[in-house]
Design a protein around this motif. Structure first.
Motif, PDB file in Angstrom:
ATOM      1  N   ASP B 107      66.551  84.361 -36.362  1.00  0.00           N
ATOM      2  CA  ASP B 107      67.310  83.132 -36.077  1.00  0.00           C
ATOM      3  C   ASP B 107      68.130  83.250 -34.791  1.00  0.00           C
ATOM      4  O   ASP B 107      68.264  82.293 -34.039  1.00  0.00           O
ATOM      5  CB  ASP B 107      68.259  82.818 -37.248  1.00  0.00           C
ATOM      6  N   ILE B 108      68.650  84.451 -34.543  1.00  0.00           N
ATOM      7  CA  ILE B 108      69.502  84.647 -33.349  1.00  0.00           C
ATOM      8  C   ILE B 108      68.674  84.422 -32.083  1.00  0.00           C
ATOM      9  O   ILE B 108      69.126  83.756 -31.143  1.00  0.00           O
ATOM     10  CB  ILE B 108      70.123  86.068 -33.365  1.00  0.00           C
ATOM     11  N   GLN B 109      67.441  84.956 -32.076  1.00  0.00           N
ATOM     12  CA  GLN B 109      66.575  84.773 -30.910  1.00  0.00           C
ATOM     13  C   GLN B 109      66.217  83.294 -30.710  1.00  0.00           C
ATOM     14  O   GLN B 109      66.152  82.813 -29.586  1.00  0.00           O
ATOM     15  CB  GLN B 109      65.301  85.606 -31.073  1.00  0.00           C
ATOM     16  N   ILE B 110      65.978  82.612 -31.836  1.00  0.00           N
ATOM     17  CA  ILE B 110      65.623  81.187 -31.746  1.00  0.00           C
ATOM     18  C   ILE B 110      66.815  80.409 -31.177  1.00  0.00           C
ATOM     19  O   ILE B 110      66.657  79.590 -30.259  1.00  0.00           O
ATOM     20  CB  ILE B 110      65.224  80.630 -33.135  1.00  0.00           C
ATOM     21  N   LYS B 111      67.992  80.692 -31.706  1.00  0.00           N
ATOM     22  CA  LYS B 111      69.197  79.985 -31.243  1.00  0.00           C
ATOM     23  C   LYS B 111      69.477  80.298 -29.776  1.00  0.00           C
ATOM     24  O   LYS B 111      69.849  79.415 -29.004  1.00  0.00           O
ATOM     25  CB  LYS B 111      70.405  80.371 -32.107  1.00  0.00           C
ATOM     26  N   ASP B 112      69.249  81.539 -29.415  1.00  0.00           N
ATOM     27  CA  ASP B 112      69.460  81.957 -28.034  1.00  0.00           C
ATOM     28  C   ASP B 112      68.522  81.184 -27.095  1.00  0.00           C
ATOM     29  O   ASP B 112      68.946  80.709 -26.029  1.00  0.00           O
ATOM     30  CB  ASP B 112      69.219  83.470 -27.943  1.00  0.00           C
ATOM     31  N   ALA B 113      67.264  81.072 -27.510  1.00  0.00           N
ATOM     32  CA  ALA B 113      66.287  80.339 -26.678  1.00  0.00           C
ATOM     33  C   ALA B 113      66.709  78.883 -26.529  1.00  0.00           C
ATOM     34  O   ALA B 113      66.617  78.310 -25.430  1.00  0.00           O
ATOM     35  CB  ALA B 113      64.899  80.437 -27.312  1.00  0.00           C
ATOM     36  N   MET B 114      67.177  78.299 -27.611  1.00  0.00           N
ATOM     37  CA  MET B 114      67.610  76.891 -27.551  1.00  0.00           C
ATOM     38  C   MET B 114      68.801  76.725 -26.615  1.00  0.00           C
ATOM     39  O   MET B 114      68.851  75.802 -25.805  1.00  0.00           O
ATOM     40  CB  MET B 114      67.955  76.377 -28.946  1.00  0.00           C
ATOM     41  N   LYS B 115      69.746  77.657 -26.727  1.00  0.00           N
ATOM     42  CA  LYS B 115      70.944  77.574 -25.874  1.00  0.00           C
ATOM     43  C   LYS B 115      70.563  77.687 -24.402  1.00  0.00           C
ATOM     44  O   LYS B 115      71.133  76.993 -23.560  1.00  0.00           O
ATOM     45  CB  LYS B 115      71.929  78.690 -26.252  1.00  0.00           C
ATOM     46  N   LYS B 116      69.621  78.558 -24.098  1.00  0.00           N
ATOM     47  CA  LYS B 116      69.223  78.749 -22.691  1.00  0.00           C
ATOM     48  C   LYS B 116      68.642  77.472 -22.087  1.00  0.00           C
ATOM     49  O   LYS B 116      68.743  77.235 -20.893  1.00  0.00           O
ATOM     50  CB  LYS B 116      68.210  79.888 -22.591  1.00  0.00           C
ATOM     51  N   THR B 117      67.999  76.663 -22.931  1.00  0.00           N
ATOM     52  CA  THR B 117      67.434  75.408 -22.401  1.00  0.00           C
ATOM     53  C   THR B 117      68.495  74.304 -22.358  1.00  0.00           C
ATOM     54  O   THR B 117      68.266  73.243 -21.796  1.00  0.00           O
ATOM     55  CB  THR B 117      66.259  74.897 -23.264  1.00  0.00           C
ATOM     56  N   GLY B 118      69.637  74.559 -22.984  1.00  0.00           N
ATOM     57  CA  GLY B 118      70.697  73.553 -23.008  1.00  0.00           C
ATOM     58  C   GLY B 118      70.747  72.768 -24.307  1.00  0.00           C
ATOM     59  O   GLY B 118      71.470  71.774 -24.407  1.00  0.00           O
ATOM     60  N   LEU B 119      69.995  73.220 -25.305  1.00  0.00           N
ATOM     61  CA  LEU B 119      70.029  72.538 -26.609  1.00  0.00           C
ATOM     62  C   LEU B 119      71.065  73.210 -27.514  1.00  0.00           C
ATOM     63  O   LEU B 119      71.278  74.421 -27.427  1.00  0.00           O
ATOM     64  CB  LEU B 119      68.664  72.612 -27.294  1.00  0.00           C
ATOM     65  N   ASN B 120      71.657  72.423 -28.383  1.00  0.00           N
ATOM     66  CA  ASN B 120      72.587  72.971 -29.357  1.00  0.00           C
ATOM     67  C   ASN B 120      71.807  73.310 -30.640  1.00  0.00           C
ATOM     68  O   ASN B 120      71.307  72.411 -31.317  1.00  0.00           O
ATOM     69  CB  ASN B 120      73.679  71.931 -29.657  1.00  0.00           C
ATOM     70  N   PRO B 121      71.692  74.598 -30.966  1.00  0.00           N
ATOM     71  CA  PRO B 121      70.889  74.970 -32.152  1.00  0.00           C
ATOM     72  C   PRO B 121      71.469  74.452 -33.466  1.00  0.00           C
ATOM     73  O   PRO B 121      70.753  74.365 -34.464  1.00  0.00           O
ATOM     74  CB  PRO B 121      70.884  76.495 -32.120  1.00  0.00           C
ATOM     75  N   ASP B 122      72.768  74.102 -33.456  1.00  0.00           N
ATOM     76  CA  ASP B 122      73.388  73.603 -34.692  1.00  0.00           C
ATOM     77  C   ASP B 122      73.342  72.080 -34.801  1.00  0.00           C
ATOM     78  O   ASP B 122      73.895  71.508 -35.748  1.00  0.00           O
ATOM     79  CB  ASP B 122      74.846  74.084 -34.765  1.00  0.00           C
ATOM     80  N   ASP B 123      72.681  71.462 -33.850  1.00  0.00           N
ATOM     81  CA  ASP B 123      72.524  69.998 -33.866  1.00  0.00           C
ATOM     82  C   ASP B 123      71.681  69.605 -35.090  1.00  0.00           C
ATOM     83  O   ASP B 123      70.544  70.066 -35.245  1.00  0.00           O
ATOM     84  CB  ASP B 123      71.819  69.572 -32.569  1.00  0.00           C
ATOM     85  N   ASN B 124      72.247  68.770 -35.956  1.00  0.00           N
ATOM     86  CA  ASN B 124      71.543  68.415 -37.196  1.00  0.00           C
ATOM     87  C   ASN B 124      70.599  67.226 -37.062  1.00  0.00           C
ATOM     88  O   ASN B 124      69.981  66.807 -38.044  1.00  0.00           O
ATOM     89  CB  ASN B 124      72.555  68.115 -38.304  1.00  0.00           C
ATOM     90  N   ARG B 125      70.512  66.704 -35.836  1.00  0.00           N
ATOM     91  CA  ARG B 125      69.608  65.563 -35.652  1.00  0.00           C
ATOM     92  C   ARG B 125      68.154  65.977 -35.840  1.00  0.00           C
ATOM     93  O   ARG B 125      67.751  67.065 -35.441  1.00  0.00           O
ATOM     94  CB  ARG B 125      69.765  64.982 -34.242  1.00  0.00           C
ATOM     95  N   LYS B 126      67.394  65.099 -36.445  1.00  0.00           N
ATOM     96  CA  LYS B 126      65.961  65.354 -36.606  1.00  0.00           C
ATOM     97  C   LYS B 126      65.265  65.185 -35.245  1.00  0.00           C
ATOM     98  O   LYS B 126      65.764  64.457 -34.382  1.00  0.00           O
ATOM     99  CB  LYS B 126      65.356  64.365 -37.611  1.00  0.00           C
TER     100      LYS B 126
END
Lengths: 280, 210
Positions: B107-126
Motif C-alpha cells: 500500500d505504501i508504494q501505491i500511495k507513494d506512486a499516487m502522490k508523485k503524480t499529484g493524486l491524493n491516495p486518501d481521496d474517497n471519490r470513485k
C-alpha cells in the motif's frame, strides 16, 4: 495462485459490471413465474389436481412446444423461453470483449499470460451461467411455494401436458429431473462459451445474434445439430418420441464446449489487442 | 536491460503500419517517438508491450524473444492511449487490484506512486468522479507503481496542468536515474526535447530520423 487471483477478479468485476442486467434478469424470471403460476392454477381447477414445485420448474425450464416434422403450422414463437435465454446471452455478451478493451488489458499484462487470462474468462462465464440458473431455481421454488404448490419433486401429468408443452410422460423420474435441472444448465454453459468465443473473433453483437438464431431455430426444429434441443424436456425422446436424448446431449455439449474454449484460446493467443481511442 | 527490435513489420488489413523497424534501447535512458498522427508511434509501443504481434521481425528483451520465450515483457508498466479503470472504485483501490495480480507491491508504494503524480491516495471519490487530468495521473501511477524495468507512456502529458506536467517530468527523471527504459510518445515537440535522450522521428510506419 495467479490463476485464482484472475478468477476472483473476473467473478467480482463481472458481477459488479453486470449487476443491472442481473437484476433485470431476476425481474424477467419473476414475471415468467407469475405467468406460470396463473396458468398452473387454471389447470389445477380444470383437472381437479394439485400442482407441485416440479410442475412450476417444468413450466420455466421445460422448453417450448415440440413441432413434429411437417407440422410447422403449429409453430408459435415461444417468447418466454427465448427471452429468458436471451437475457443470459445479454449478460454474457460484452464482459470479456469490453474487459480486453479497457481495465482488463492492465490485468492481462500483469498476468503475463494470454492463456491464463482467457481461461479465467471461461471460468467466469461458467460461474455466471450457474449463478443465473440458481436464481431461476430459487425464484421458481419461492413463487411455487407462495402460489401454494406442493413441495414435491414429482410431476403432475395432467398439468405438465396441459401447460408445460410436454407431450407424454414415458420416462423415469430421474430423467425428468436431469432434463429440467441439468440439461438447460449444460446447454446454457455450452452456448455461452460458444458466444464468448464468437464475440472475441467477431463482435459481441454478431455473437449475440448467432446464439439467438441457434436458439430460435432450435425451437422450430428438433434437430441434433441444433444442440439447444438437448436442453428442452419438451423436445426430448421421453416426452415426444424425438431422437433427442440426454446422454447424447451431454456428450455433444461437452464436445462443443471444449472446441469453443480451445478455439478462443488459439485465437486469443495471437490476437492484436487494439485499445479504443481515448476521449480527451 | 535492453530492448531490440529487428526488422519489425506489422500489417493490419493488408496495410503496412510498421515497416522494417530496427532499433535498440538501453536501460537508464528515455526514448521518445515523434511524428504525425497515425505514423506508428502507438503501434511500436503496443508491439514492445506484447499487445500486438509483429507480422515479421523480432522484439528481443534481455536475450528473450517476444512471442517465443514470453507473451509479455516480465517487468513492464504501460500508460495506454485509453487508460481505463473500474468506475465504482477509488483510484487507490483500482491500483490495489492491479498490484494484487503480481503481488509484491504494498500500500505504501501505491500511495507513494499516487502522490508523485499529484493524486491524493486518501481521496474517497470513485474513479467515475475523476476529472480527465486525474484519470491521466492514475494511469501514469499504474504504469510505474510496481517499479518495472520498462515504462511506456503514450502521450503522458495529455490533459495535465502545469503542476501535473512538472510531476511527470520528475517521475521520468527518477525512472531514468533508476536505470529503467522509459519510452514516451508525445505530440509536444518542445516537451519531447526536454524529456527524451533519444528521439525517433516516425513517418508512415518507418523511422526516418534519430
Amino acid at each position: 495462485m495467479l490463476e485464482s487471483k484472475l478468477i476472483m477478479y473476473d467473478i467480482k468485476n463481472g458481477f459488479i459490471s453486470n449487476r443491472i442486467k442481473i437484476l433485470f434478469f431476476i425481474l424477467v424470471i419473476c414475471v415468467i413465474n407469475i405467468i406460470g403460476v396463473n396458468s398452473i392454477h387454471r389447470s389445477e381447477e380444470m383437472y381437479g389436481v394439485s400442482a407441485t414445485i416440479m410442475d412450476q420448474m417444468c413450466f420455466v425450464l421445460g422448453g417450448p412446444p415440440y413441432i413434429p416434422k411437417g407440422m410447422f403450422e403449429l409453430y408459435t414463437i415461444p417468447l418466454l423461453w427465448l427471452i429468458q435465454n436471451a437475457m443470459i446471452a445479454y449478460i454474457i455478451g460484452y464482459y470479456a470483449t469490453n474487459d480486453v478493451a479497457g481495465y482488463g488489458v492492465q490485468i492481462l499484462m500483469r498476468s503475463g499470460d494470454r492463456e491464463r487470462w482467457w481461461l479465467s474468462k471461461c471460468v467466469w462465464n461458467g460461474v455466471t451461467v450457474v449463478v443465473l440458473h440458481l436464481w431461476m431455481y430459487i425464484i421458481t421454488a419461492v413463487v411455487a411455494v407462495t402460489g401454494h404448490e406442493k413441495i414435491s419433486f414429482s410431476l403432475t401429468t395432467k398439468i405438465v401436458t396441459d401447460v408445460c408443452n410436454i407431450g407424454s410422460m414415458e420416462g423415469k423420474m430421474y430423467e425428468y429431473a436431469i432434463c429440467i435441472f441439468l440439461m438447460p444448465l449444460i446447454v446454457s454453459i455450452t452456448i455461452s462459451a460458444l458466444q464468448m468465443t464468437v464475440a472475441l473473433i467477431t463482435s459481441p453483437i454478431i455473437a449475440f445474434l448467432t446464439v439467438e438464431s441457434v436458439m430460435l431455430l432450435s425451437t422450430m426444429f428438433s434437430n441434433r445439430i441444433l444442440f439447444p434441443n438437448y436442453g428442452m424436456l419438451s423436445h426430448n425422446m421421453i416426452t415426444c418420441g424425438s431422437d433427442i436424448n440426454i446422454w447424447e446431449g451431454i456428450a455433444v455439449c461437452g464436445i462443443i464446449y471444449i472446441v469453443s474454449i480451445v478455439m478462443g484460446l488459439v485465437y486469443f493467443s495471437g490476437m492484436n489487442i487494439i485499445i479504443k481511442e481515448r476521449q480527451i | 536491460m535492453y530492448i531490440e527490435l529487428k526488422d519489425v513489420c506489422k500489417e493490419i488489413k493488408n496495410t503496412a503500419v510498421l515497416t522494417d523497424i530496427s532499433l535498440r534501447m538501453e536501460g537508464g535512458k528515455v526514448y521518445g517517438f515523434r511524428g504525425k498522427n497515425g505514423c506508428g508511434k502507438t503501434m511500436i509501443m503496443r508491439v514492445i508491450s506484447g499487445l500486438i504481434r509483429p507480422t515479421s521481425g523480432e522484439v528481443i528483451i534481455d536475450n528473450r524473444t517476444m512471442w517465443k520465450d514470453m507473451t509479455f515483457p516480465e517487468s513492464i508498466g504501460i500508460l495506454l492511449e485509453n487508460p481505463s479503470f473500474l468506475d465504482g472504485y477509488t483510484g487507490f483501490d483500482n491500483l490495489k487490484i492491479l498490484a494484487s495480480i503480481k503481488g509484491g507491491t504494498d500500500d505504501i508504494q501505491i500511495k507513494d506512486a499516487m502522490k508523485k503524480t499529484g493524486l491524493n491516495p486518501d481521496d474517497n471519490r470513485k474513479y467515475k468522479k475523476y476529472s480527465l487530468g486525474m484519470k491521466q495521473k492514475l494511469g501514469i501511477a499504474a504504469a510505474f507503481m510496481e517499479n518495472p524495468d520498462i515504462v511506456i507512456l503514450d502521450e503522458p502529458l495529455n490533459a495535465l496542468d502545469k503542476e501535473g506536467v512538472d510531476n511527470v517530468r520528475a517521475i521520468i527523471n527518477e525512472l531514468k536515474h533508476g536505470g529503467k527504459i522509459t519510452i514516451i510518445a508525445c505530440h509536444d515537440a518542445e516537451e519531447m526535447e526536454l524529456l527524451a535522450d533519444t528521439i525517433f522521428e516516425m513517418e508512415n510506419g518507418k523511422i526516418v530520423g534519430k
